[in-house]
Design a protein around this motif. Structure first.
Motif, PDB file in Angstrom:
ATOM      1  N   ASP A  77     -22.798   4.279 -56.214  1.00  0.00           N
ATOM      2  CA  ASP A  77     -23.565   3.583 -57.497  1.00  0.00           C
ATOM      3  C   ASP A  77     -22.985   2.170 -57.359  1.00  0.00           C
ATOM      4  N   CYS A 115     -15.859  -0.299 -63.456  1.00  0.00           N
ATOM      5  CA  CYS A 115     -15.597   1.101 -63.037  1.00  0.00           C
ATOM      6  C   CYS A 115     -15.331   1.367 -61.653  1.00  0.00           C
ATOM      7  N   HIS A 132     -17.548   0.488 -59.167  1.00  0.00           N
ATOM      8  CA  HIS A 132     -18.620   0.615 -58.364  1.00  0.00           C
ATOM      9  C   HIS A 132     -18.966  -0.469 -57.216  1.00  0.00           C
ATOM     10  N   GLU A 174     -25.886   3.969 -62.712  1.00  0.00           N
ATOM     11  CA  GLU A 174     -25.145   5.097 -63.104  1.00  0.00           C
ATOM     12  C   GLU A 174     -24.439   5.377 -64.495  1.00  0.00           C
ATOM     13  N   GLU A 175     -24.383   3.855 -64.887  1.00  0.00           N
ATOM     14  CA  GLU A 175     -23.638   4.008 -66.322  1.00  0.00           C
ATOM     15  C   GLU A 175     -24.696   4.017 -67.529  1.00  0.00           C
ATOM     16  N   HIS A 182     -15.576   8.857 -56.075  1.00  0.00           N
ATOM     17  CA  HIS A 182     -15.097   8.045 -57.305  1.00  0.00           C
ATOM     18  C   HIS A 182     -13.664   7.317 -57.092  1.00  0.00           C
ATOM     19  N   GLU A 190     -21.314  11.933 -65.118  1.00  0.00           N
ATOM     20  CA  GLU A 190     -21.655  11.335 -63.834  1.00  0.00           C
ATOM     21  C   GLU A 190     -23.117  11.617 -63.541  1.00  0.00           C
TER      22      GLU A 190
HETATM   23 ZN   LIG Z   1     -18.110   5.171 -62.531  1.00  0.00          ZN
END
Ligand SMILES: [Zn+2]
Ligand SMILES: [Zn+2]
Length: 394
Positions: free
Chosen positions: A83, A108, A110, A143-144, A169, A338
């Motif tokens: 992501d 996060c 990404h 993704e968020e 992740h 997710e």
């Molecule tokens: Zn994430």
């Protein structure tokens, strides 16, 4: 077979510089146009077939290996996903590669996922003689934020012909050097609801002439606490959180309206449906009891991430066999969500945590924290996890 990692290690400095470039230039979900163009340019430079604007700012790379497949089985087509979006958070770290965009930050990891998948792409493109089969690289936006970017990419056909899908992740609650996953539910479904309570406003000194929306809202908040404690099987898991409650403006007026905004997290579909049912029932009956009315907006977000047993076993076997300096752990499920869940609803596969925490370099802040950072040595582990699955596809 064994894998000689030396040619992969040569990409370590590129990997880190790509991550830092992305970290300095974050873009919000659904606005990742520059990030997508930057990824596309690199993939094309390495001779990879690229499809752009897949379900939004999604970028899909496709390439084949040239090694002779001596396994007597048809070659596999593996999809790997990263992501690419960032968050509306002000970066508060003091490092030279901190975000250059006010109010937006890769909080996060990404940026690390994207750099990881780019490094995988670079190596696969330059060493096609070392692997067989087909690989599809999914650089996924958004993704968020609901409804997420995965759905659009899947609807655009990014999983057509794919045998299995893997995603990682980077995860600071786990120390660097540890890779973890588990079969079944790893991450929760993420639903969101808002309730507008309509009472009857009036003078604070004449409550008998009103329907106090604040009292009704408070009753609802209390009642919702019993869904998890009294309705859900104690051996199951669920979260019901009211994150926001708004009503009234001053001390001497009874509020006509109150608003609640909350989220429900669950691991299995039945519990998800039952929790929604209880939220609706309680709202209806408590409002009726108090002479109020309510409008509920209930939005079902990402489903739970359900890993496929065979693929978790495969990941564990390949990772522990080929990456000598990592340890494997059985992951503890997390109630975060997710949209990788949508891929796993279509094709078998597995979502994997790659430990990125390190207290000695302050890489322990939780994901989405303004001082979030990773131990960058986690990135090369993530690259090796993906490559183990491609190079040794048996
Ligand atoms: Zn994430
Ligand atoms: Zn996140």
């Amino acid at each position: 077979m064994t894998i000689d990692w030396s040619s992969v290690e040569e990409l370590r400095s590129d990997l880190i510089s790509w991550r830092r470039h992305l970290h300095m230039h974050p873009e919000l979900s659904f606005h990742e146009s520059k990030t997508a163009a930057w990824i596309t340019e690199k993939l094309r430079l390495w001779g990879i077939d690229v499809e752009i604007n897949v379900g939004g700012h999604g970028v899909v790379g496709r390439l084949s290996g040239h090694a002779f497949n001596d396994s007597n089985k048809p070659s596999k087509h593996i999809a790997l996903r990263a992501d690419i979006d960032a968050l509306p958070i002000q970066d508060e770290k003091e490092v030279y590669y901190k975000s250059r965009v006010p109010g937006i930050m890769h909080a996060c990891g990404h940026d690390g996922h994207t750099a990881t998948l780019l490094t995988v792409a670079c190596w696969l493109a330059k060493h096609r003689e070392a692997w067989s089969g087909n690989v599809t690289l999914l650089f996924q936006p958004a993704e968020e934020v609901n409804p997420g970017g995965a759905k659009g990419m899947i609807e655009s056909g990014c999983l057509d012909g794919i045998d299995c899908v893997y995603g990682i992740h980077l995860w600071t609650p786990i120390p660097v050097g540890v890779v973890a996953s588990k079969e079944g539910a790893l991450l929760a479904s993420v639903d969101e609801f808002s309730i507008e309570i309509h009472g009857r406003g009036g003078h604070a000194a004449l409550p008998h002439q009103t329907v106090d929306s604040i009292v009704v809202a408070a009753s609802l908040v209390q009642a919702f606490q019993t869904i998890v404690s009294r309705n859900i099987d104690p051996l199951d898991h669920a979260v019901v959180t009211i994150g926001s409650m708004h009503a009234g403006h001053t001390f001497n007026v009874i509020a006509e309206r109150a608003n609640l905004h909350g989220t429900v997290r669950t691991f299995n579909a039945e519990t998800r449906t039952y929790t929604e049912q209880r939220v609706r029932e309680m709202t209806k009956h408590i409002c009726e009891m108090n002479g109020a009315k309510a409008d509920i907006t209930y939005y079902r977000g990402y489903p739970s991430v359900i890993n496929h047993k065979d693929h978790v076993q495969r990941v564990q076997e390949k990772v522990t066999k080929h990456i000598k300096d990592i340890s494997w752990d059985n992951a503890v499920p997390v109630m975060a969500g997710e949209d990788f869940a949508y891929y796993l609803e279509k094709v078998p596969g597995c979502f994997i945590f790659v430990g990125a925490g390190n207290a000695q370099i302050e890489a322990t802040f939780p994901h989405h924290h303004p001082k979030f950072n990773i131990d960058e040595s986690a990135l090369m582990y993530a690259v090796k996890v993906f490559l183990s699955l491609v190079i040794d596809p048996s």
